[in-house]
Design a protein around this motif. Structure first.
Motif, mmCIF file in Angstrom:
data_model
loop_
_atom_site.group_PDB
_atom_site.id
_atom_site.type_symbol
_atom_site.label_atom_id
_atom_site.label_comp_id
_atom_site.label_asym_id
_atom_site.label_seq_id
_atom_site.Cartn_x
_atom_site.Cartn_y
_atom_site.Cartn_z
ATOM 1 N N GLY A 11 0.826 -1.077 -0.046
ATOM 2 C CA GLY A 11 0.049 -0.140 -0.035
ATOM 3 C C GLY A 11 0.831 1.313 0.037
ATOM 4 N N GLY A 12 1.590 1.504 1.013
ATOM 5 C CA GLY A 12 2.086 2.947 1.317
ATOM 6 C C GLY A 12 3.234 3.445 0.439
ATOM 7 N N ASN A 13 2.967 4.235 -0.193
ATOM 8 C CA ASN A 13 4.244 5.025 -0.975
ATOM 9 C C ASN A 13 5.093 5.843 0.150
ATOM 10 O OD1 ASN A 13 3.359 3.808 -3.501
ATOM 11 N ND2 ASN A 13 2.128 5.339 -3.792
ATOM 12 N N ALA A 14 5.892 6.452 -0.446
ATOM 13 C CA ALA A 14 6.615 7.534 0.514
ATOM 14 C C ALA A 14 5.704 8.335 0.906
ATOM 15 C CB ALA A 14 7.777 7.940 -0.485
ATOM 16 N N GLY A 15 5.849 8.594 2.134
ATOM 17 C CA GLY A 15 5.131 9.587 3.022
ATOM 18 C C GLY A 15 3.873 9.315 3.721
ATOM 19 N N CYS A 50 12.589 9.927 -5.483
ATOM 20 C CA CYS A 50 11.945 10.559 -4.231
ATOM 21 C C CYS A 50 10.918 11.302 -4.651
ATOM 22 C CB CYS A 50 13.036 11.242 -3.484
ATOM 23 S SG CYS A 50 14.339 10.182 -2.915
ATOM 24 N N PRO A 51 9.967 11.714 -3.710
ATOM 25 C CA PRO A 51 8.954 12.678 -4.039
ATOM 26 C C PRO A 51 9.900 14.057 -3.897
ATOM 27 C CG PRO A 51 8.148 11.370 -2.134
ATOM 28 C CD PRO A 51 9.591 11.082 -2.469
ATOM 29 N N GLU A 52 9.202 15.034 -4.463
ATOM 30 C CA GLU A 52 9.619 16.355 -4.716
ATOM 31 C C GLU A 52 10.242 16.898 -3.280
ATOM 32 O OE1 GLU A 52 8.588 20.787 -6.616
ATOM 33 O OE2 GLU A 52 7.239 18.942 -6.924
ATOM 34 N N ASP A 53 11.363 17.455 -3.265
ATOM 35 C CA ASP A 53 11.913 18.174 -2.018
ATOM 36 C C ASP A 53 12.497 17.265 -0.987
ATOM 37 O OD1 ASP A 53 11.280 20.827 -3.036
ATOM 38 O OD2 ASP A 53 9.500 20.927 -1.967
ATOM 39 N N TRP A 54 12.447 15.777 -1.249
ATOM 40 C CA TRP A 54 13.058 14.806 -0.355
ATOM 41 C C TRP A 54 14.309 14.444 -0.909
ATOM 42 C CZ3 TRP A 54 9.676 10.625 1.660
ATOM 43 C CH2 TRP A 54 8.530 10.927 2.409
#
Length: 76
Positions: A11-15, A50-54
């Motif tokens: 399930g869980g994506n980054a964050g 990575c997600p933006e700003d990570w």
């Protein structure tokens, strides 16, 4: 006795929240944050992985594995 419980599968994506442990994350990597544990991804290049700003840094997961993974801005 032992009780089986359901975990979201991949399930869980980054964050995403991983209060129930690393099994709640698609990557299997869960890191501690003041507001509660969150999922992260392994990474080599933060721009693509990575997600933006990570950032992409060596860090310890909640189960004490060392992994080069995405780190959210509030933990940098």
């Amino acid at each position: 006795g032992q009780i089986d419980v359901c975990f979201p599968n991949g399930g869980g994506n980054a964050g995403a929240d991983c209060s129930f442990g690393p099994a709640a994350c698609a990557s299997g990597f869960c890191i501690r944050k003041e507001s509660g544990p969150i999922c992260t991804n392994a990474c080599t290049d933060p721009a693509t992985d990575c997600p933006e700003d990570w950032a992409c840094e060596m860090l310890a997961t909640v189960d004490n594995m060392s992994v080069t993974a995405c780190l959210p801005p509030e933990l940098q």
